[in-house]
Motif scaffolding. Structure first.
Motif, PDB file in Angstrom:
ATOM      1  N   ASP A   6      13.694  -2.757  -1.114  1.00  0.00           N
ATOM      2  CA  ASP A   6      15.150  -2.617  -1.222  1.00  0.00           C
ATOM      3  C   ASP A   6      15.665  -1.445  -0.394  1.00  0.00           C
ATOM      4  OD1 ASP A   6      15.280  -4.793  -2.892  1.00  0.00           O
ATOM      5  OD2 ASP A   6      15.413  -3.608  -4.744  1.00  0.00           O
ATOM      6  N   ARG A   7      14.935  -0.345  -0.400  1.00  0.00           N
ATOM      7  CA  ARG A   7      15.342   0.811   0.403  1.00  0.00           C
ATOM      8  C   ARG A   7      15.436   0.434   1.881  1.00  0.00           C
ATOM      9  NH1 ARG A   7      11.902   6.024  -1.754  1.00  0.00           N
ATOM     10  NH2 ARG A   7      12.804   6.084  -3.842  1.00  0.00           N
ATOM     11  N   LEU A   8      14.435  -0.268   2.357  1.00  0.00           N
ATOM     12  CA  LEU A   8      14.427  -0.648   3.770  1.00  0.00           C
ATOM     13  C   LEU A   8      15.500  -1.690   4.061  1.00  0.00           C
ATOM     14  CD1 LEU A   8      10.562  -0.761   4.290  1.00  0.00           C
ATOM     15  CD2 LEU A   8      12.141   1.007   5.086  1.00  0.00           C
ATOM     16  N   GLN A   9      15.741  -2.602   3.130  1.00  0.00           N
ATOM     17  CA  GLN A   9      16.766  -3.618   3.327  1.00  0.00           C
ATOM     18  C   GLN A   9      18.167  -3.007   3.360  1.00  0.00           C
ATOM     19  OE1 GLN A   9      14.921  -6.236   4.537  1.00  0.00           O
ATOM     20  NE2 GLN A   9      16.564  -7.409   3.625  1.00  0.00           N
ATOM     21  N   ARG A  10      18.377  -1.928   2.612  1.00  0.00           N
ATOM     22  CA  ARG A  10      19.688  -1.263   2.607  1.00  0.00           C
ATOM     23  C   ARG A  10      19.914  -0.442   3.864  1.00  0.00           C
ATOM     24  NH1 ARG A  10      18.352   0.130  -2.924  1.00  0.00           N
ATOM     25  NH2 ARG A  10      17.863   2.197  -2.131  1.00  0.00           N
ATOM     26  N   ALA A  66       0.834  -1.206   0.000  1.00  0.00           N
ATOM     27  CA  ALA A  66       0.000   0.000   0.000  1.00  0.00           C
ATOM     28  C   ALA A  66       0.869   1.256   0.000  1.00  0.00           C
ATOM     29  CB  ALA A  66      -0.942  -0.014   1.193  1.00  0.00           C
ATOM     30  N   TRP A  67       1.955   1.240   0.782  1.00  0.00           N
ATOM     31  CA  TRP A  67       2.856   2.389   0.789  1.00  0.00           C
ATOM     32  C   TRP A  67       3.495   2.583  -0.584  1.00  0.00           C
ATOM     33  CZ3 TRP A  67       2.916   6.368   3.760  1.00  0.00           C
ATOM     34  CH2 TRP A  67       2.541   6.284   5.104  1.00  0.00           C
ATOM     35  N   ALA A  68       3.890   1.490  -1.213  1.00  0.00           N
ATOM     36  CA  ALA A  68       4.513   1.586  -2.539  1.00  0.00           C
ATOM     37  C   ALA A  68       3.544   2.210  -3.540  1.00  0.00           C
ATOM     38  CB  ALA A  68       4.953   0.197  -3.013  1.00  0.00           C
ATOM     39  N   ILE A  69       2.289   1.792  -3.488  1.00  0.00           N
ATOM     40  CA  ILE A  69       1.279   2.364  -4.389  1.00  0.00           C
ATOM     41  C   ILE A  69       1.088   3.845  -4.087  1.00  0.00           C
ATOM     42  CG2 ILE A  69      -1.184   2.311  -4.968  1.00  0.00           C
ATOM     43  CD1 ILE A  69      -1.017  -0.761  -4.513  1.00  0.00           C
ATOM     44  N   GLU A  70       1.011   4.160  -2.823  1.00  0.00           N
ATOM     45  CA  GLU A  70       0.833   5.556  -2.393  1.00  0.00           C
ATOM     46  C   GLU A  70       1.958   6.446  -2.913  1.00  0.00           C
ATOM     47  OE1 GLU A  70      -0.886   8.596   0.345  1.00  0.00           O
ATOM     48  OE2 GLU A  70      -1.659   6.633  -0.216  1.00  0.00           O
ATOM     49  N   LYS A 106       6.872  -2.268  -5.269  1.00  0.00           N
ATOM     50  CA  LYS A 106       7.031  -2.893  -3.953  1.00  0.00           C
ATOM     51  C   LYS A 106       8.504  -3.234  -3.727  1.00  0.00           C
ATOM     52  CE  LYS A 106       6.091  -7.243  -1.704  1.00  0.00           C
ATOM     53  NZ  LYS A 106       5.584  -8.577  -1.908  1.00  0.00           N
ATOM     54  N   GLN A 107       9.153  -3.743  -4.770  1.00  0.00           N
ATOM     55  CA  GLN A 107      10.544  -4.156  -4.652  1.00  0.00           C
ATOM     56  C   GLN A 107      11.451  -2.965  -4.362  1.00  0.00           C
ATOM     57  OE1 GLN A 107      11.476  -7.464  -4.753  1.00  0.00           O
ATOM     58  NE2 GLN A 107      13.386  -6.662  -3.956  1.00  0.00           N
TER      59      GLN A 107
END
Length: 177
Positions: free
Chosen positions: A122-126, A108-112, A117-118
């Motif tokens: 990836d941002r959070l994983q980094r 939902a955040w990605a759509i917003e 989504k990826q």
């Protein structure tokens, strides 16, 4: 047509007859659709069917006269399609992320944000801080500009001792009249 090709088309017709004359009693949708498509192939009597029969060196009308009664008998044994189970609406299984008073899943955040989504994942994983990952616009790649002048190219030299020599590529002047 060679005898091998004719035998191949015989096998195609035979498989279609087998599929078409079996009752629609299978549980898998794929098998059921294959059998129905085989029946339709004989019933429609279209150009594809006729071409396959000719390639098998068979008379399409004679094959149909043989197959149609068999399809009619198989149809009597058909079972109704299995009922589709209605799915219960599922709650989002993803982790709920809260930011600026909103609570949404990663998707939902990605759509917003207009991200995939990826990309957000990836941002959070980094290790990007949550606030920055959820507010930062997607990075834009700079457009690559042409580094050569139109009409001028680089020719590779044929010898290792020669260097790249720029040369103008002349456009021929064409006069039609």
């Amino acid at each position: 047509m060679s005898s091998k090709e004719t035998r191949l088309w015989h096998a195609v017709i035979l498989q279609a007859i087998t599929d078409a004359t079996l009752p629609l009693d299978v549980r898998t949708l794929r098998e059921r659709l294959d059998r129905q498509r085989a029946r339709d192939w004989f019933l429609m009597n279209d150009d594809d069917y006729r071409a396959a029969c000719y390639r098998a060196d068979l008379d399409p009308d004679r094959v149909r006269r043989y197959v149609l009664p068999l399809i009619a008998e198989a149809t009597k044994l058909d079972l109704p399609p299995p009922e589709r189970k209605s799915r219960k609406p599922r709650a989002p299984t993803g982790r709920i992320i809260e930011h600026n008073g909103k609570a949404m899943t990663l998707v939902a955040w990605a759509i917003e944000l207009g991200l995939s989504k990826q990309a957000l994942y990836d941002r959070l994983q980094r290790g990007m801080p949550l606030a920055e990952a959820l507010t930062k616009s997607p990075p834009r790649k700079p457009r690559r500009r042409a580094t050569t002048t139109p009409g001028v190219g680089q020719h590779r030299a044929k010898s290792i001792h020669d260097r790249h020599i720029p040369s103008a590529q002349e456009t021929p002047k064409l006069e039609i009249f």
